[in-house]
Design a protein around this motif. Structure first.
Motif, short mmCIF file in Angstrom:
data_model
loop_
_atom_site.label_atom_id
_atom_site.label_comp_id
_atom_site.label_asym_id
_atom_site.label_seq_id
_atom_site.Cartn_x
_atom_site.Cartn_y
_atom_site.Cartn_z
N ALA A 1 67.03 80.14 83.98
CA ALA A 1 66.43 81.26 84.71
C ALA A 1 66.15 82.42 83.75
N LEU A 2 67.13 82.69 82.88
CA LEU A 2 66.90 83.74 81.86
C LEU A 2 65.72 83.39 80.96
N LEU A 3 65.66 82.12 80.55
CA LEU A 3 64.58 81.69 79.67
C LEU A 3 63.24 81.84 80.34
N ARG A 4 63.19 81.45 81.62
CA ARG A 4 61.92 81.56 82.35
C ARG A 4 61.50 83.03 82.47
N TYR A 5 62.44 83.90 82.72
CA TYR A 5 62.11 85.32 82.86
C TYR A 5 61.60 85.88 81.51
N GLU A 6 62.25 85.49 80.43
CA GLU A 6 61.82 85.99 79.12
C GLU A 6 60.41 85.53 78.79
N ARG A 7 60.11 84.29 79.15
CA ARG A 7 58.75 83.80 78.90
C ARG A 7 57.73 84.57 79.71
N GLU A 8 58.06 84.80 80.97
CA GLU A 8 57.13 85.56 81.81
C GLU A 8 56.95 86.98 81.27
N ASN A 9 58.06 87.56 80.80
CA ASN A 9 57.99 88.92 80.25
C ASN A 9 57.10 88.95 79.00
N ILE A 10 57.26 87.96 78.12
CA ILE A 10 56.45 87.90 76.89
C ILE A 10 54.98 87.72 77.23
N GLU A 11 54.69 86.83 78.21
CA GLU A 11 53.29 86.63 78.61
C GLU A 11 52.69 87.92 79.15
N ALA A 12 53.49 88.67 79.89
CA ALA A 12 52.98 89.93 80.44
C ALA A 12 52.70 90.93 79.31
N GLU A 13 53.60 90.99 78.34
CA GLU A 13 53.38 91.92 77.24
C GLU A 13 52.16 91.51 76.41
N LEU A 14 51.98 90.21 76.18
CA LEU A 14 50.79 89.76 75.44
C LEU A 14 49.51 90.12 76.20
N GLU A 15 49.56 89.94 77.52
CA GLU A 15 48.39 90.30 78.32
C GLU A 15 48.12 91.81 78.24
N ASP A 16 49.21 92.61 78.23
CA ASP A 16 49.04 94.06 78.12
C ASP A 16 48.48 94.43 76.74
N SER A 17 48.94 93.73 75.71
CA SER A 17 48.42 93.99 74.35
C SER A 17 46.94 93.67 74.26
N GLN A 18 46.53 92.55 74.83
CA GLN A 18 45.10 92.20 74.82
C GLN A 18 44.28 93.23 75.59
N HIS A 19 44.87 93.72 76.68
CA HIS A 19 44.17 94.74 77.45
C HIS A 19 44.00 96.02 76.62
N GLN A 20 45.07 96.42 75.91
CA GLN A 20 44.99 97.60 75.06
C GLN A 20 43.95 97.41 73.96
N PHE A 21 43.93 96.23 73.38
CA PHE A 21 42.95 95.96 72.30
C PHE A 21 41.52 96.01 72.84
N ALA A 22 41.31 95.42 74.02
CA ALA A 22 39.97 95.46 74.61
C ALA A 22 39.56 96.89 74.93
N GLN A 23 40.52 97.69 75.42
CA GLN A 23 40.22 99.09 75.72
C GLN A 23 39.86 99.86 74.44
N MET A 24 40.62 99.58 73.34
CA MET A 24 40.31 100.23 72.08
C MET A 24 38.92 99.85 71.59
N ALA A 25 38.60 98.55 71.66
CA ALA A 25 37.28 98.10 71.23
C ALA A 25 36.17 98.77 72.04
N MET A 26 36.41 98.95 73.35
CA MET A 26 35.41 99.59 74.19
C MET A 26 35.21 101.04 73.77
N TRP A 27 36.33 101.75 73.53
CA TRP A 27 36.23 103.16 73.13
C TRP A 27 35.51 103.28 71.78
N VAL A 28 35.97 102.51 70.80
CA VAL A 28 35.38 102.60 69.46
C VAL A 28 33.92 102.19 69.49
#
Length: 717
Positions: free
Chosen positions: A178-205
């Motif tokens: 259960a802990l492992l599954r939660y950590e994986r979900e958390n990492i996937e969420a952070e990666l998705e947030d990072s991609q979103h931040q990168f896309a937002q930066m590319a749009m601004w620049v």
């Protein structure tokens, strides 16, 4: 000035957002570009910082925790297998299995302890609590199993393992998963947030970059429209100036900077027009006399309706000596006076009909002038020369000094028949005639082909001189010198002779002066020194007291490498330096006295004997002669000729001898040809004589015969 003051009122009114200064426009535009670029860079930096933080958190926290949870699952799975091996292992092997089980238990405890110290989400904290409870149940059951194994009750141990240990391990595995599954979900969420931040930066620049590009294009178009047109007008104006049109002016525009450039261009146009006029005057006129120069002479002669058939070249003699003695101001005064008098004579000759047409006079260089004119024949040119000589007889008063205008003339013509020669040819021919007049000391000469042949012959001789030195065409002749009054041989003077393969014997008077002028004399001196030292090396065995004198040119005295070269020759031939005498012409020492004295001291320091040749014909002072480290004075032959019956010459020679003895020098008389001259020299106290009476210059077999006839030197017991 009033039209210029009213000009700004006629300029169009420009709104404040469209100023006339292009610098302001460019400053605002490029300032906006810089602001946009800074915004883009700031936004990019901010987003990159956020992404970096996410990545750091991912790398140092989430990923590490994920790895620990994975390790927990693996260790939980492995501990059950280790217990089974422990139960089935013989007693002697149980220690190893215990160690494996204990290591896995410690790993599980360490991971649980680390996870409990980290900041976890509420769900993870609940899961971790359940995991800790399961670990406690497993721990108690594990101890019971171990006790039964040690009691060798393996059935009870197996029952305890199946009933308590395995369920607790399974529960632990479930919670760790259960802990492992939660950590994986958390990492996937952070990666998705990072991609979103990168896309937002590319749009601004990208958006800011597009705005910057659009602004740059707009600035380029506006700048091009406001600058290119006025610059094209400036370019047209510059091309008109380049073509010599200095009347047109640059019109005003709506750009202040362009207007300033236009005003500067207009000012430059006026300055260029004035300077071009001045340059034309300098290019075609001599500033000292106001006469045309050589270029103007050629141009005016080319534009003349009829070609000029006669050219006279006039040179002010002794100008260099006058400049050195009385100063350049005196020399300039003489040049201007010569130009004035010659111009007056030419005008009078044209007015009287002695010269036909309009003559042209020009100053070529220094005190040299040229005049192109037409006369009926050489008789009229001779009459013009006589009129010129008459005009030059009156001395010129310069700074309290009365200075004569000593002028030399060279004339050349095209003859009375045939086509006229080009002006350049006439000028060259007149210059050849001028040099012939200087060499012949006649003061006047017409050009002839014989002069040209002699000039070319001299040039050819100078060209052949290098080959003569390399090809052993030169010969060293020796004229013996004898002591007075005894008549013993004390040495000889080396004289250079040239046996040309085509011309035969060439007199030194023909090639030595030209070798001096061209610098080839140093090559001749080097050859003579080499031959003299080679001969002295041969004499050293039988006549070590004999010396050889070699003449040294002024160029050798001014050569900083001369002493070093001579030192190398002495070392090469192993000759006593005192057996070599170097003869220096008195007048040559005065070209650069300081350098000459330094070189002479260097030579004297090497042990060489030094002589002043042709003493009495130069112009050096007695005070200067005292500074020279010489050991011999050679009285010129002009003072010895007829000495026995000329009382004035005897008094002069006696003074020279006493002067030399007073300075501690040996005195040698040159050109002794009669017994009477020899007797007079003995009576006057001369030390050494040289001349035809003693011996003519010798070479080859004659020299060897004279040498063989010398008495053997007396060797002290």
């Amino acid at each position: 000035m009033q039209p210029q003051a009213a000009e700004p009122a006629n300029l169009p009114v420009v709104p404040f957002w469209r100023p006339r200064r292009i610098g302001w426009r460019l400053g605002v535009g490029f300032g906006a570009l810089i602001v946009l670029m800074l915004l883009a860079l700031g936004q990019a930096s901010l987003q990159i910082n956020r992404i970096t933080q996410i990545n750091e958190r991912f790398a140092t926290g989430d990923m590490q925790r994920l790895l620990r949870v994975q390790a927990l699952s693996l260790q939980t799975e492995g501990v059950g297998s280790a217990l089974v091996r422990l139960m089935n292992a013989p007693r002697e092997h149980r220690v190893e299995e215990y160690a494996d089980v204990d290591q896995r238990n410690r790993a599980i405890d360490g991971i649980i302890s680390t996870l409990s110290t980290e900041v976890l989400a509420p769900e993870q904290q609940e899961t971790l609590k359940r995991l800790v409870a399961c670990r406690a149940i497993y721990g108690d059951a594990f101890i019971d199993v171990v006790d039964q194994i040690e009691a060798d009750d393996l059935k009870a141990a197996a029952r305890e393992l199946n009933d308590k240990v395995n369920p607790s391990l399974k529960a632990m595995l479930t919670e760790s998963q259960a802990l492992l599954r939660y950590e994986r979900e958390n990492i996937e969420a952070e990666l998705e947030d990072s991609q979103h931040q990168f896309a937002q930066m590319a749009m601004w620049v990208g958006g800011i970059s597009v705005m910057a590009v659009v602004l740059a294009l707009w600035l380029g178009v506006r700048t091009t429209r406001s600058v290119v047109g006025p610059l094209e007008a400036l370019e047209d104006a510059a091309q008109r100036i380049a073509q010599g049109d200095y009347a047109s002016r640059v019109a005003s525009s709506r750009v202040e900077e362009v207007d300033r450039v236009g005003e500067a261009l207009n000012t430059m146009t006026e300055a260029v027009a004035q300077r071009e006029q001045q340059i034309a005057e300098l290019a075609y006129k001599d500033t000292l006399t106001g006469l045309p120069n050589r270029t103007a002479l050629s141009r005016e002669a080319a534009q003349a309706p009829t070609p000029y058939r006669c050219v006279a070249m006039v040179d002010l003699a002794r100008l260099k000596a006058i400049n050195a003695t009385l100063g350049y101001a005196t020399g300039d005064t003489l040049i201007k006076e010569l130009a004035l008098r010659a111009g007056t004579v030419m005008q009078q000759a044209a007015a009287s009909g002695l010269i036909t047409g309009v003559p042209i006079a020009a100053r070529l260089s220094g005190g040299t002038f040229a005049a192109a004119f037409n006369v009926a024949g050489r008789a009229q040119a001779q009459a013009l020369h006589e009129a010129m000589e008459l005009a030059m007889r009156q001395p010129v008063l310069c700074s309290g000094h009365s200075v004569d205008l000593n002028v030399v003339y060279g004339l050349a013509d095209s003859g009375t028949d045939g086509e006229a020669l080009p002006l350049d040819t006439l000028l060259r021919n007149a210059e050849v005639a001028l040099h012939a007049a200087k060499r012949g000391a006649t003061g006047f000469a017409w050009y002839s082909e014989a002069q040209e042949a002699a000039r070319l012959g001299h040039l050819s001789l100078v060209s052949d001189l290098r080959t003569a030195v390399a090809g052993s065409q030169l010969q060293m002749w020796l004229q013996p010198k004898f002591a007075l009054p005894g008549g013993q041989a004390v040495g000889a003077e080396a004289l250079v002779r040239w046996q040309h393969p085509q011309r035969g014997f060439v007199s030194p008077a023909e090639f030595i002066p030209f070798a001096e002028q061209t610098g080839y004399i140093s090559m001749v001196t080097q050859w003579m020194l080499q031959e003299a030292l080679r001969t002295l090396a041969q004499w050293a065995r039988t006549q070590p007291a004999l010396s050889i004198s070699v003449n040294i040119s002024t160029r050798d005295l001014l050569d900083p490498q001369f002493c070093e070269r001579l030192q190398n020759l002495l070392a090469q031939h192993q000759v006593d330096p005192s057996c070599l005498r170097l003869e220096i012409v008195e007048s040559g020492l005065m070209e650069d006295p300081q350098t000459s004295v330094d070189v002479l001291h260097c030579l004297r320091g090497m042990g060489l004997e030094l002589s002043i040749d042709d003493f009495g014909t130069g112009y050096s002072s007695m005070a200067y002669l005292q500074k020279l480290p010489v050991s011999e004075l050679k009285i010129d032959r002009s003072f010895v000729d007829g000495l026995d019956h000329q009382s004035g010459s005897q008094r002069l020679v006696k003074t020279m001898i006493e002067l030399g003895h007073g300075m501690g020098l040996m005195v040698t008389a040159e050109g002794v040809e009669t017994e009477a001259e020899k007797a007079t020299l003995i009576a006057l106290g001369c030390d050494v004589m040289q001349g035809y009476l003693g011996s003519r210059p010798l070479h080859g077999a004659a020299l060897q015969a004279w040498f063989d006839g010398l008495p053997e030197p007396v060797v002290a017991a």
